[in-house]
Design an enzyme around this catalytic site. Structure first.
Site, mmCIF file in Angstrom:
data_model
loop_
_atom_site.group_PDB
_atom_site.id
_atom_site.type_symbol
_atom_site.label_atom_id
_atom_site.label_comp_id
_atom_site.label_asym_id
_atom_site.label_seq_id
_atom_site.Cartn_x
_atom_site.Cartn_y
_atom_site.Cartn_z
ATOM 1 N N GLY A 1 0.899 -1.249 -0.077
ATOM 2 C CA GLY A 1 -0.129 -0.087 -0.074
ATOM 3 C C GLY A 1 1.098 1.447 -0.058
ATOM 4 C CG ASP A 2 -0.457 4.468 2.288
ATOM 5 O OD1 ASP A 2 -0.817 3.454 2.881
ATOM 6 O OD2 ASP A 2 -1.033 5.606 2.466
ATOM 7 C CD GLU A 3 1.138 -0.004 6.109
ATOM 8 O OE1 GLU A 3 0.593 0.440 7.084
ATOM 9 O OE2 GLU A 3 1.755 -0.928 5.908
#
Length: 237
Positions: free
Chosen positions: A140-142
């Site tokens: 994801g955005d991690e």
């Protein structure tokens, strides 16, 4: 002039398999040429198989979008870093980086635009860290950044650079996308596991978001206790 040969392609690289041709009968040279041509085909096939194996190993250990190391290889490197830290009596730090308000980018501009943003973020993280550091995408955005043999001053300096880099907007299809990030920091000396260090950094990141986002927070045991109490309260409700 004194050799016969057959061309072998290895991707864009051109190689040759050759044999001497001086003082030999023409019929023998012709037979050798046929043999070299057949050998070149076998060599090219072997190179292709080796390349396929290398590609499969690479893709299994790297994120397909950003080409950064994935969670598996990150945890391997964290485990090794912690082992060396215990032997050398030094510290390592793990940064858990989560983008702020990334979901609206996908919702407003589409997933293709979101992918462009993630690729840009990966590049900025790599530019903001040292060559010896490991930047990984967890999903994801991690993202995560492993810093080996660092002082607290080094970690704060790098965290400031990361936040500054991710605060700058990204131009996507003529639209400027505003970025921001929250960072959780966990320090290790080799007495904990890689999974534990990642979990601590994750908890510290959530604390950074709870304090208003766009900042970094270092893990403390009280953060873990407070988070656990909130989860237990949610479960009870």
């Amino acid at each position: 002039a004194d050799e016969i040969g057959a061309q072998v392609r290895r991707g864009k690289e051109v190689l040759w398999v050759v044999a001497p041709a001086r003082d030999r009968a023409r019929s023998t040279i012709g037979a050798d040429q046929h043999a070299l041509d057949a050998l070149a085909v076998i060599i090219a096939d072997a190179f292709a198989r080796v390349q396929l194996t290398d590609d499969m190993v690479h893709y299994a250990r790297h994120d397909p979008l950003t080409d950064l190391p994935n969670r598996g290889i990150l945890l391997d490197r964290v485990a090794l870093a912690l082992h060396l830290a215990r032997r050398r009596n030094v510290k390592v730090a793990l940064l858990f980086v989560d983008l702020d308000s990334f979901k609206p980018v996908n919702d407003r501009l589409g997933h293709a635009a979101g992918d462009e943003v993630l690729i840009e973020v990966a590049g900025r993280l790599s530019e903001s860290t040292r060559e010896s550091d490991t930047v990984a995408r967890l999903g994801g955005d991690e993202f995560a950044v492993l810093l080996e043999e660092v002082s607290v001053h080094d970690v704060i300096e790098i965290s400031d650079r990361v936040l500054a880099a991710l605060t700058r907007g990204v131009d996507v299809a003529g639209t400027t996308v505003t970025l921001g990030a929250s960072i959780g920091i966990a320090y290790g000396d080799g007495t904990e596991s890689g999974e534990a260090l990642l979990r601590q950094a994750d908890l510290a990141m959530y604390e950074a978001k709870a304090r208003g986002k766009g900042q970094y927070v270092s893990y403390e045991p009280s953060i873990g206790h407070a988070r656990l109490q909130r989860l237990e309260l949610v479960e009870a409700l």
